[in-house]
Motif scaffolding. Structure first.
Motif, PDB file in Angstrom:
ATOM      1  N   LEU A   1     -30.573  11.805  21.333  1.00 36.67           N
ATOM      2  CA  LEU A   1     -31.762  11.502  20.428  1.00 36.67           C
ATOM      3  C   LEU A   1     -32.875  10.880  21.262  1.00 36.67           C
ATOM      4  CD1 LEU A   1     -29.767   9.871  17.277  1.00 36.67           C
ATOM      5  CD2 LEU A   1     -30.745  12.450  17.650  1.00 36.67           C
TER       6      LEU A   1
ATOM      7  N   LEU B   1     -36.253  11.756  19.225  1.00 38.37           N
ATOM      8  CA  LEU B   1     -36.061  11.310  17.950  1.00 38.37           C
ATOM      9  C   LEU B   1     -35.407   9.999  17.633  1.00 38.37           C
ATOM     10  CD1 LEU B   1     -33.797  14.721  17.135  1.00 38.37           C
ATOM     11  CD2 LEU B   1     -36.194  14.216  16.679  1.00 38.37           C
TER      12      LEU B   1
ATOM     13  N   VAL C   1     -36.397   5.459  14.433  1.00 38.09           N
ATOM     14  CA  VAL C   1     -35.651   6.586  14.019  1.00 38.09           C
ATOM     15  C   VAL C   1     -36.703   7.520  13.523  1.00 38.09           C
ATOM     16  CG1 VAL C   1     -33.817   7.926  13.229  1.00 38.09           C
ATOM     17  CG2 VAL C   1     -33.489   5.605  13.970  1.00 38.09           C
TER      18      VAL C   1
ATOM     19  N   SER D   1     -37.455  12.826  10.495  1.00 41.11           N
ATOM     20  CA  SER D   1     -36.738  14.142  10.607  1.00 41.11           C
ATOM     21  C   SER D   1     -35.099  13.883  10.345  1.00 41.11           C
ATOM     22  CB  SER D   1     -36.924  15.247  11.631  1.00 41.11           C
ATOM     23  OG  SER D   1     -36.644  14.583  12.850  1.00 41.11           O
ATOM     24  N   LEU D   2     -34.739  12.671  10.778  1.00 40.65           N
ATOM     25  CA  LEU D   2     -33.343  12.158  10.952  1.00 40.65           C
ATOM     26  C   LEU D   2     -32.900  11.341   9.473  1.00 40.65           C
ATOM     27  CD1 LEU D   2     -32.641  11.045  14.302  1.00 40.65           C
ATOM     28  CD2 LEU D   2     -31.903  13.333  13.308  1.00 40.65           C
TER      29      LEU D   2
ATOM     30  N   HIS E   1     -29.601  11.797   7.936  1.00 41.94           N
ATOM     31  CA  HIS E   1     -28.353  11.475   8.653  1.00 41.94           C
ATOM     32  C   HIS E   1     -28.281  10.067   8.499  1.00 41.94           C
ATOM     33  CE1 HIS E   1     -28.169  15.668  10.459  1.00 41.94           C
ATOM     34  NE2 HIS E   1     -29.522  15.444  10.418  1.00 41.94           N
TER      35      HIS E   1
ATOM     36  N   TYR F   1     -27.590   7.624  11.447  1.00 45.22           N
ATOM     37  CA  TYR F   1     -28.655   7.444  12.543  1.00 45.22           C
ATOM     38  C   TYR F   1     -29.631   6.648  11.670  1.00 45.22           C
ATOM     39  CZ  TYR F   1     -26.175  10.690  15.598  1.00 45.22           C
ATOM     40  OH  TYR F   1     -25.263  11.168  16.128  1.00 45.22           O
ATOM     41  N   GLN F   2     -29.815   6.895  10.510  1.00 47.64           N
ATOM     42  CA  GLN F   2     -30.843   6.135   9.741  1.00 47.64           C
ATOM     43  C   GLN F   2     -30.650   4.796   9.796  1.00 47.64           C
ATOM     44  OE1 GLN F   2     -34.136   7.648   8.940  1.00 47.64           O
ATOM     45  NE2 GLN F   2     -34.751   5.687   8.460  1.00 47.64           N
TER      46      GLN F   2
END
Length: 89
Positions: free
Chosen positions: A31, A36, A47, A50-51, A54, A57-58
């Motif tokens: 990432l 990203l 982050v 676009s994530l 998720h 990851y967020q």
């Protein structure tokens, strides 16, 4: 599981510097290299929007990177990379 991430692409610098590297989990490294995920001068994780779908990851958004007290990280390089990365979002 862990990989060495260069803050500056090795292909452009052709040198390894401890202060220009981070040890990251392999998926986080991908990432980071893909633009990203970014890390600020203050070691705060950002982050890409676009994530947002998720959750795992967020959940990293706004978290602080934990480094040993003796770790040397070039915070100027981090700041430049953070600005360049987040500008693409």
């Amino acid at each position: 599981m862990l990989e060495a991430a260069h803050l500056r692409p090795f292909a452009s610098t052709e040198r390894h510097r401890v202060e220009e590297g981070l040890l990251l989990r392999s998926d986080i490294h991908r990432l980071f290299d893909s633009g990203l995920l970014a890390i600020s001068r203050d070691l705060v994780v950002s982050v890409a929007p676009s994530l947002a779908g998720h959750a795992s990851y967020q959940a990293l958004e706004g978290s602080h990177l934990e480094l040993p007290p003796t770790a040397r990280v070039d915070r100027e390089v981090l700041a430049d990379l953070h600005a360049a990365t987040t500008a693409t979002w």
